[in-house]
Design an enzyme around this catalytic site. Structure first.
Site, PDB file in Angstrom:
ATOM      1  CB  SER A  25      -3.822  -7.847  -2.799  1.00 27.65           C
ATOM      2  OG  SER A  25      -2.530  -7.328  -3.081  1.00 27.65           O
ATOM      3  CG  ASP A 216       2.347  -6.127   3.473  1.00 25.12           C
ATOM      4  OD1 ASP A 216       2.238  -4.882   3.358  1.00 25.12           O
ATOM      5  OD2 ASP A 216       1.470  -6.917   3.098  1.00 25.12           O
ATOM      6  CG  HIS A 219      -1.448  -5.418   1.382  1.00 33.15           C
ATOM      7  ND1 HIS A 219      -0.474  -6.402   1.266  1.00 33.15           N
ATOM      8  CD2 HIS A 219      -2.240  -5.560   0.281  1.00 33.15           C
ATOM      9  CE1 HIS A 219      -0.667  -7.100   0.172  1.00 33.15           C
ATOM     10  NE2 HIS A 219      -1.741  -6.608  -0.458  1.00 33.15           N
TER      11      HIS A 219
END
Length: 833
Positions: A25, A216, A219
């Site tokens: 991600s 978070d 990211h």
């Protein structure tokens, strides 16, 4: 320093190519930011709501450049697609221009499924073993992202339980060790770098992470991601894009090879002084007429200094000897530097005992000095994006142009000297450094816009003044000429086709390639302020002519002007701060810039005391303001003003110390090159400087007995060399009338304490001064006090040369100018495109 990439740059670098990302991600977020830089219509981030869309492959297309961006969701880098790409067994449409792989955190997050650190290490072994075997067919460049360092305090409990900074550090250390090992192959000759397409790991990515830019802990915001994406573009494209100024792509890039013509000009400028020093006498002895073209011995040091400074600019901004850094604006640093400059200026304020008059030389030097300091600080910190700072800086540039209009109008109105010598002196003084740098640095004359702008306005003022100059004494005629010139110029620069037509002719016949739109912007932004300067000079001259300052109502008018000036300055700052951006202000600037300029002039000159004091520090900077404005492009700033020059090898860790050291060197060099340019101007124009008088202390002008005399203050002749106790210095006054057979009146100055009037002897010696001093002044190489073998040798070598130079004072000024223009035209024709 990094170049800020734009869609046009990206399409030039990747026309019709593929860009492939694969990983987790973190890699996916970087992929979307990377594509968004190339095309702002593409999404800047992945879908947030749909889990299936997030954890899936993505394909984006940019019509501009026909670029395909592909992302493969593979957090463990072990899918069939990636294995086939690395091994060459899979079907691949086209070799990617850039392959970016990223993984690591998922191995820590799901150790049960992935095998944890051991599983990640096995994947890295396979990947790093496969990539060298597939190069260069795998991709043009391969980037393996470092494992991202998370913000532990912001991780969710589930992530924080398995993701630890110690493991991340160990993984990144392993990556770097592998790259270092792969980058060299052992041989009997020692380590040998692999020649083609090594793996790159941008370890700086973790240093670019900001704790406040993530929610978070994993990211990060688009701000951080866009900077990382821009770094990837610099890594891949800087070496591939065309290399021409501005050279702001110093990251992951090498400077282009210097063309022969450019190198020839550089060597010529560097070697001119030494060449004339050693070869000049022999050339003149072979052909005496060359003495009129070659500079005399007095100009050798200025030429050498000038050449050395130009070479220093080339070394600073066209080689990798010194690093370059991005500009970083900080409002506190900007304010602090402005306050320090103000304190230095006020601390060196000096006054004189008399009223020096409106806009005297010391005052205008001071004015130019503090304005130049403000402009330098503004450029150094990159404050142009701040509208509230940009707008007043525009007024400072307008002030320079106001002085141009005022000064040249005043000269031509008073002197009426429209000869070629004055034109040559102004043009050579303004443009010598600019033109030489344009060729040596392979830039553009208009790129250094200030000197071309002031030169243009000088030509306009000259043309305005010389037309019908016999009637310039008539104020109505003069005002009509100024207004007519303003109307014609406004029409010319508001009609873009005229400027493009002129620039087209220059390009076709003289190989001069200037950007018409940029030049029009520079001129029209201050289109009328020089005319305001001309009208101000005319008004002041007429006020003096009619003695308006002695009128009984002048004090009332002065107080009214002071009040209006205060209101004008307050209104201007209120108005400019209310503008939404600098582009809106630019539309107003030509119409209102005269208000703060004239307001400042009135307030600075409203009392005799203010006219008699000036700042020595500001005046010092003002006397070399032209050189500081031009040389900042390459030797204080860097990358053609886009960055900052780092003269210390300590890098960005010592920014403050670097600024201090570079600023001191910059001002020192500018001061000397300003003096050298003045000497070069005199050489080119054939106006040699007067030799210094003996003794050398400063010459004072005195009045005695109705005559203007030159007084040379001398220290009392005591052993200590210090002044006498009463502080009075003896002054020897030279009676010029006695030379012409006029009456000598030594008693005329007897009432002046400490002065003695001395008549010259018929043979030129001055009574009261030793004859050997006169002989030394006339014949420096003759025996006597001060004689040395070196001086005698110097006279034998240079005597014939200087005698020939005296007999041939120089080529005709018009011929010299024509020769210079022909040389520049030939350089333009042979210069590589």
């Amino acid at each position: 320093m990094m170049h800020p990439y734009k869609p046009k740059d990206v399409s030039t670098c990747f026309p019709g190519r593929r860009i492939v990302f694969a990983g987790d991600s973190v890699t996916r977020s970087l992929f979307f930011a990377f594509a968004h830089v190339a095309d702002s219509s593409l999404p800047p981030e992945p879908p947030k709501d749909d889990y299936q869309k997030k954890h899936a492959d993505h394909s984006l297309h940019s019509p501009e450049g026909d670029i395909n961006f592909e992302f493969y969701w593979d957090p463990f880098l072990n899918s069939t697609t990636i294995k086939g790409m690395l091994s060459g067994s899979g079907t691949q449409a086209e070799k990617p221009a850039l392959l970016v792989l990223g993984s690591g955190l998922w191995y820590l997050r799901y150790p049960q499924d992935s095998g944890g650190l051991a599983g990640w290490e096995g994947m890295v072994d396979q990947t790093f073993a496969a990539i060298p075997n597939r190069l260069p067919g795998l991709a043009d460049r391969v980037v393996v992202l470092p494992v991202e360092e998370p913000v532990i305090s912001k991780l969710s409990p589930e992530r924080a339980a398995t993701i630890h900074l110690a493991d991340v550090d160990a993984m990144n250390s392993d990556l770097m060790h592998r790259v270092a090992r792969m980058s060299h192959s052992s041989s009997i000759w020692g380590p040998t770098p692999l020649p083609t397409y090594p793996i790159a790991i941008p370890t700086i990515f973790n240093d670019m992470l900001l704790e406040d830019e993530t929610q978070d802990g994993l990211h990060f915001s688009n701000f951080v991601l866009s900077q990382q994406a821009n770094l990837l573009y610099n890594f891949r494209c800087n070496e591939a894009l065309p290399k021409y100024y501005p050279f702001d792509k110093t990251c992951c890039n090498s400077y282009p090879q210097t063309p022969f013509v450019q190198l020839f000009v550089l060597v010529l400028v560097l070697a001119l002084g030494p060449f004339v020093r050693f070869a000049g006498p022999y050339l003149v002895s072979y052909k005496p007429t060359l003495a009129g073209f070659l500079p005399g011995n007095d100009y050798l040091i200025p030429l050498t200094i000038f050449g050395a400074v130009v070479g220093l600019n080339f070394m600073a901004d066209r080689t990798a000897i010194w690093m370059k850094e991005q500009k970083q604006f900080d409002v506190w640093v900007f304010s602090g530097l402005c306050i320090l400059s103000l304190v230095a200026g006020l601390a060196t304020m000096k006054g004189k005992d008399k009223d020096l008059g409106l806009l005297n030389r010391d005052q205008t030097d001071e004015w130019k000095g503090w304005m130049q300091l403000a402009i330098l600080i503004y450029h150094y910190l990159g404050a142009s994006k701040i509208s509230g700072i940009y707008n007043p800086i525009r007024v400072l540039v307008a002030s320079y142009l106001w002085m141009t209009g005022y000064g040249h109008f005043h000269f031509y109105y008073k002197k009426a000297d429209y000869g070629m010598l004055r034109i040559a002196q102004v043009m050579v003084r303004l443009n010598t450094l600019t033109i030489i740098l344009a060729y040596v640095m392979d830039t553009d004359y208009v790129f250094y816009y200030f000197a071309p702008l002031v030169s243009l306005w000088f030509a306009i003022i000259y043309g305005t003044m010389i037309i019908g100059h016999k009637y310039n004494e008539h104020a109505g005629f003069m005002v009509a000429k100024i207004l007519g010139s303003a109307l014609v110029l406004t029409y010319v620069f508001k009609s873009q086709w005229i400027i493009e037509f002129i620039f087209g002719i220059l390009n076709r016949f003289f190989a001069i390639r200037w950007e018409a739109r940029e030049w029009m912007f520079r001129v029209t932004l201050d289109l009328w302020i020089p005319y305001v300067g001309m009208l101000t000079a005319l008004a002041y001259i007429k006020a003096q002519q009619y003695n308006l300052m002695d009128h009984p109502r002048f004090p009332v008018a002065l107080k009214t002007a002071i009040g209006a000036s205060v209101v004008g300055l307050v209104w201007f700052f209120w108005f400019e701060l209310r503008q939404p951006n600098k582009f809106v202000y630019n539309g107003w600037h030509p119409y209102i810039s005269w208000i703060p300029v004239l307001s400042f002039i009135v307030l600075r000159n409203c009392t005799p005391y203010l006219r008699s004091v000036n700042s020595k520090a500001f005046a010092f900077i003002g006397r070399c303001s032209l050189e500081t404005f031009i040389m900042q492009y390459h030797f204080w700033l860097a990358a053609d003003t886009r960055g900052i020059l780092m003269v210390l090898p300590l890098g960005t860790a010592w920014r403050t110390l670097n600024m201090i050291v570079s600023t001191i060197g910059f001002i020192y060099v500018c001061h000397h090159v300003a003096e050298a340019t003045g000497w070069i101007t005199n050489w080119v124009c054939g106006t040699p400087r007067k030799p210094p008088r003996l003794p050398t202390p400063a010459v004072q002008s005195t009045q005695a007995g109705g005559r203007t005399e030159e007084a040379i203050p001398l220290l009392p002749a005591d052993q200590s060399g210090a002044p006498k106790a009463n502080g009075a210095a003896k002054t020897v006054v030279f009676d010029a009338e006695a030379v012409n057979g006029g009456p000598s009146e030594p008693g005329s100055a007897s009432g002046t304490s400490g002065q003695t009037v001395v008549a010259p002897r018929p043979n030129g010696d001055v009574a009261g001064r030793p004859r050997w001093l006169e002989r030394l002044a006339d014949r420096p190489g003759s025996p006597g006090p001060g004689w040395s073998p070196y001086i005698a040798t110097r006279n034998r070598v240079f005597g014939a040369w200087e005698e020939a130079a005296a007999q041939n004072p120089g080529l005709n000024l018009t011929v010299k100018g024509a020769c210079i223009l022909v040389v520049l035209w030939i350089l333009n024709l042979v210069w590589p495109s």
